[in-house]
Design a protein around this motif. Structure first.
Motif, PDB file in Angstrom:
ATOM      1  N   LYS A 194       0.754  -1.204  -0.097  1.00  0.00           N
ATOM      2  CA  LYS A 194      -0.020  -0.085  -0.012  1.00  0.00           C
ATOM      3  C   LYS A 194       0.834   1.235   0.019  1.00  0.00           C
ATOM      4  O   LYS A 194       1.915   1.282   0.809  1.00  0.00           O
ATOM      5  N   SER A 200       0.714   4.480   1.088  1.00  0.00           N
ATOM      6  CA  SER A 200       0.959   5.078   2.492  1.00  0.00           C
ATOM      7  C   SER A 200       1.784   4.351   3.182  1.00  0.00           C
ATOM      8  O   SER A 200       2.831   4.923   3.870  1.00  0.00           O
ATOM      9  N   ARG A 201       1.746   2.927   3.226  1.00  0.00           N
ATOM     10  CA  ARG A 201       2.877   2.210   4.037  1.00  0.00           C
ATOM     11  C   ARG A 201       4.013   2.196   3.224  1.00  0.00           C
ATOM     12  O   ARG A 201       5.047   2.250   4.241  1.00  0.00           O
ATOM     13  N   ARG A 229       5.999   5.190   4.646  1.00  0.00           N
ATOM     14  CA  ARG A 229       6.557   5.266   5.896  1.00  0.00           C
ATOM     15  C   ARG A 229       7.898   4.291   5.920  1.00  0.00           C
ATOM     16  O   ARG A 229       8.842   4.749   6.461  1.00  0.00           O
ATOM     17  N   LEU A 230       7.648   3.086   5.264  1.00  0.00           N
ATOM     18  CA  LEU A 230       9.010   2.096   5.167  1.00  0.00           C
ATOM     19  C   LEU A 230      10.121   3.097   4.638  1.00  0.00           C
ATOM     20  O   LEU A 230      11.310   2.889   5.042  1.00  0.00           O
ATOM     21  N   ALA A 277      -0.689   8.765   4.597  1.00  0.00           N
ATOM     22  CA  ALA A 277       0.712   8.674   4.903  1.00  0.00           C
ATOM     23  C   ALA A 277       0.985   9.694   6.069  1.00  0.00           C
ATOM     24  O   ALA A 277       1.449   9.522   6.742  1.00  0.00           O
ATOM     25  N   GLU A 328       0.492   7.210   9.061  1.00  0.00           N
ATOM     26  CA  GLU A 328       1.622   6.716   8.928  1.00  0.00           C
ATOM     27  C   GLU A 328       2.733   7.280   9.479  1.00  0.00           C
ATOM     28  O   GLU A 328       4.095   7.232   9.780  1.00  0.00           O
TER      29      GLU A 328
END
Length: 392
Positions: A265, A267-268, A271-272, A320, A324
């Motif tokens: 995804k 937004s994830r 973040r990663l 995000a 996130e």
């Protein structure tokens, strides 16, 4: 066309703090702590927009939109419809780059260029890419070089399909030749020269792109590898590609099955990347708007499809930021400054003096889009649509 945006928290996309922005003739004239009407000649003509309690961003850029529709993998009845102006503006988008996809046969370059010109006349900025999944590329003029050199709207080629069961399986020599044609014609026309590559979920992933980069003198920065989040392995390889100088483009439109099958995804993903302290400079998001989201069985049998939406572009950025904990300036850069750099749009993607007056204003607590200004003209104001497409 004089507009004064007052008191918003401005991200250029770098955080500038609370500022006033004056736009004149479709350009940003100045950004200051405070601008009074008394400083402006003919101030009775000025439209004043109160942005207190709002975030003020550059207008969003969607680098991958099937503006004339896409799809067709399930037959004629599955051809998706063309996009309308307010689909774009209510999503906070002020610049789109149109492309063809699987279907470069019943969809064609003439229609694509005409639709881009429609959108330009209706109030936003629209560009296109030459070609479709297929190599040799089907062009407007008969040659990739002439398309890029002679047609202002053409920024490069794409989306060229690799590592996908719908790919036309170009040889490495064909791919090298195409990228070289893009590079030389871009140099001659003062453009960046983009090669938008559709990455499928096949075994080869970035293999062919790496071969072109490693076996030629062509800079990786010409490549924009889209759908780079379609599975974890592609995403991780994409991070290496991004660090090497290529542009990694993540697709925001999705369906539940894709996510359950391993798609990352967006937004994830942001973040990663933030947690790994990887610079965002070569990272972009695009919606694949109006493109098909086809569902195939493991044997390649068509099972059904849904339609990608441009509203997903900012939705993923908003998630995000709100869910996130990705810094605003990083998240917003993926749909403003970064795609402007990737496609060589020198007047887009930033709020600074002399740039195009493309502005998206959102509510601070909710991050919901409220006002959209394109080339200095207010198209959406406090969620009210002021300008519609010709046939809307």
């Amino acid at each position: 066309m004089i507009t004064l945006v007052k008191g918003g928290e401005v991200y250029s996309p770098e955080k500038l703090g609370q500022k006033d922005i004056l736009t004149v003739g479709g350009k940003v004239a100045c950004i200051k702590d405070e601008i009074s009407l008394g400083e402006i000649e003919n101030n009775e003509l000025v439209e004043v927009i109160d942005a207190r309690g709002k975030y003020v961003f550059p207008g969003f850029i969607d680098g991958h939109v099937h503006i004339t529709g896409g799809g067709g993998e399930g037959g004629f009845a599955t051809r998706t419809p063309e996009i309308q102006l307010t689909d774009i503006t209510t999503a906070g988008i002020t610049t789109v780059i149109g492309c063809l996809g699987t279907d470069g046969f019943t969809r064609n370059m003439t229609d694509l260029l005409a639709k881009a010109r429609v959108l330009n006349e209706e109030g936003i900025t629209a560009y296109i890419l030459s070609g479709s999944y297929k190599i040799p590329v089907v062009t407007l003029t008969g040659e990739v070089e002439k398309d890029i050199i002679l047609i202002p709207e053409v920024l490069g080629v794409g989306e060229i399909a690799l590592s996908d069961h719908r790919s036309f399986e170009p040889s490495i020599s064909e791919l090298k030749k195409l990228v070289a044609e893009v590079r030389v014609s871009a140099m001659l026309s003062g453009k960046k020269g983009a090669v938008n590559v559709h990455l499928g979920d096949g075994r080869k992933m970035f293999e062919d792109i790496w071969k072109v980069i490693n076996e030629t003198e062509i800079p990786p920065s010409h490549f924009i590898a889209t759908h780079g989040n379609r599975k974890e392995e592609v995403f991780n390889e994409g991070l290496k590609f991004m660090k090497h100088g290529g542009f990694l483009d993540l697709t925001t439109s999705t369906i539940k099955k894709f996510l359950e099958s391993g798609e990352v995804k967006c937004s994830r993903a942001l973040r990663l990347i933030h947690e790994q302290n990887i610079p965002f400079d070569n990272l972009t998001l695009s919606s694949d708007g109006q493109g098909s989201l086809p569902n195939f069985s493991e044997s390649g049998e068509y099972l059904g499809l849904k339609v990608g939406g441009v509203k997903s572009l900012y939705q993923e950025v908003k998630e995000a930021i709100l869910k996130e904990d990705v810094p605003i300036e990083k998240a917003i850069s993926t749909i403003t400054k970064n795609p402007a750099v990737a496609y060589g749009l020198k007047d887009k993607g930033e709020l600074s003096k002399g740039k195009d007056a493309d502005i998206t204003i959102v509510d601070k607590p909710t991050c919901e889009i409220e006002t959209v200004i394109s080339k200095g003209k207010t198209l959406v104001k406090e969620k009210e649509i002021l300008v519609k497409g010709t046939f809307e």
